[in-house]
Design an enzyme around this catalytic site. Structure first.
Site, PDB file in Angstrom:
ATOM      1  N   PRO A   1       5.772   7.619   8.817  1.00  0.00           N
ATOM      2  CA  PRO A   1       5.446   6.486   9.685  1.00  0.00           C
ATOM      3  C   PRO A   1       4.921   6.880  11.063  1.00  0.00           C
ATOM      4  O   PRO A   1       4.410   6.036  11.786  1.00  0.00           O
ATOM      5  CB  PRO A   1       6.784   5.739   9.796  1.00  0.00           C
ATOM      6  CG  PRO A   1       7.825   6.760   9.507  1.00  0.00           C
ATOM      7  CD  PRO A   1       7.203   7.672   8.492  1.00  0.00           C
TER       8      PRO A   1
ATOM      9  N   TYR B   1       6.578  -4.971   9.582  1.00  0.00           N
ATOM     10  CA  TYR B   1       5.604  -4.143  10.276  1.00  0.00           C
ATOM     11  C   TYR B   1       5.374  -4.752  11.659  1.00  0.00           C
ATOM     12  O   TYR B   1       4.491  -5.593  11.855  1.00  0.00           O
ATOM     13  CB  TYR B   1       4.269  -4.116   9.525  1.00  0.00           C
ATOM     14  CG  TYR B   1       4.228  -3.286   8.267  1.00  0.00           C
ATOM     15  CD1 TYR B   1       5.317  -2.538   7.848  1.00  0.00           C
ATOM     16  CD2 TYR B   1       3.072  -3.249   7.489  1.00  0.00           C
ATOM     17  CE1 TYR B   1       5.258  -1.781   6.683  1.00  0.00           C
ATOM     18  CE2 TYR B   1       3.004  -2.481   6.332  1.00  0.00           C
ATOM     19  CZ  TYR B   1       4.102  -1.761   5.933  1.00  0.00           C
ATOM     20  OH  TYR B   1       4.034  -1.012   4.781  1.00  0.00           O
TER      21      TYR B   1
ATOM     22  N   GLY C   1       1.208  12.280   5.063  1.00  0.00           N
ATOM     23  CA  GLY C   1       2.004  13.371   4.516  1.00  0.00           C
ATOM     24  C   GLY C   1       3.399  13.399   5.099  1.00  0.00           C
ATOM     25  O   GLY C   1       4.087  12.382   5.175  1.00  0.00           O
TER      26      GLY C   1
END
Length: 309
Positions: A225, A69, A221
């Site tokens: 990302p 990340y 949804g």
């Protein structure tokens, strides 16, 4: 509903092995920029640090992160370390291994079993810890996870990891992993209007076995990302209006209503959105509202409503 005085305790707690966490946690993916990875613009460092500190003030004691990340300027693990170390005894940091990114941001070859120790050690280094509370093996489309999970089980025996989880899996992978070592959590993509039968089955299996189910992209949804979008079904908006809540809060609340073992890890780099996300744990939807929301994705039959307050 007001957000400022509602804390993460409002949704109740669950166990990750011997670790107690509030059911509303925090996902660190969005700390690094306007979208995950290199998809957006890097975040303001001080703002990201403030979000983490505020999350803890609001009772969040479960943070989900990973060494991969990062954006061109920010690393989620480094931000967590800078904002929260020395860590409080009740703070549970969950990491994941398997995928790999070059520092350029490009995705590299996913880890082989023998590579996982280096992945774990990189998370340890970045977070400034001598062990990791929970490590999820993120499946990268391989048919069997036995070798990879077995490698992590050896690192658990060596004391580098306390508990193990799995991510992006099917029920057969859970059986495979449990034959090797205890599994405390399963992470799959799941949310209103986005589900598949295998994940529905996993939610049931996890409930029966006392395993946490931790959906990701429950708010984002289809955007994944790229972050939470503004496109919400009218049913979601109608339920939100009825409660004086935001559509994102309704999505989080619906997730938590899937069962007492289901945890939420919404992520944000915005302090106001953080407070809203945490407050969603106090939102109680009616059976009629839940049925209307269920119909958007027609998931498998929902278990009996848990009492979470």
């Amino acid at each position: 509903m007001t957000s400022e005085t509602i804390t993460a305790e409002s949704a109740g707690t669950w166990q990750l092995g011997d670790l107690t966490v509030n059911r509303v946690g925090f996902g660190a993916m969005r700390l690094t920029g306007s979208a995950a990875f290199h998809l957006g613009t890097p975040s303001d460092r001080e703002r990201s640090l403030a979000v983490l500190r505020r999350a803890v003030e609001l009772g969040v004691n479960h943070i989900d992160t990973a060494a991969f990340y990062f954006s061109s300027l920010r690393s989620a693990n480094e931000l967590i370390n800078s904002a929260l170390a020395p860590y409080s005894d009740d703070l549970v940091i969950v990491t994941k291994v398997g995928p790999y990114r070059e520092w350029s941001g490009e995705w590299g070859t996913s880890a082989r079993p023998e590579d996982l120790r280096a992945h774990v050690e990189e998370n340890l280094r970045q977070l400034g810890r001598d062990h990791l509370d929970v490590v999820n093996l993120r499946r990268m489309r391989q048919e069997s996870i036995a070798e990879h999970f077995g490698a992590l089980a050896e690192l658990r025996e060596a004391g580098l990891i306390r508990h193990l989880g799995i991510s992006d899996v099917e029920p057969r992978h859970l059986a495979e992993a449990q034959a090797i070592a205890p599994v405390v959590c399963v992470q799959n993509r799941y949310g209103i209007g986005f589900h598949d039968p295998a994940t529905d089955e996993l939610i049931t299996l996890c409930r029966e076995r006392g395993i946490a189910f931790v959906p990701f992209y429950a708010i984002a949804g289809e955007a994944g990302p790229r972050g939470a979008g503004t496109a919400h079904d009218e049913e979601v908006r109608a339920v939100a209006r009825a409660h004086g809540a935001s559509p994102a809060q309704v999505r989080i609340a619906w997730t938590l209503h899937r069962g007492p073992h289901v945890l939420a890890i919404p992520g944000t780099g915005d302090p106001d959105h953080l407070a809203e996300n945490v407050a969603a744990g106090a939102l109680r939807l009616t059976d009629e509202e839940l049925s209307r929301l269920d119909a958007l994705g027609a998931p498998a039959a929902r278990p009996a409503r848990p009492v979470t307050g």
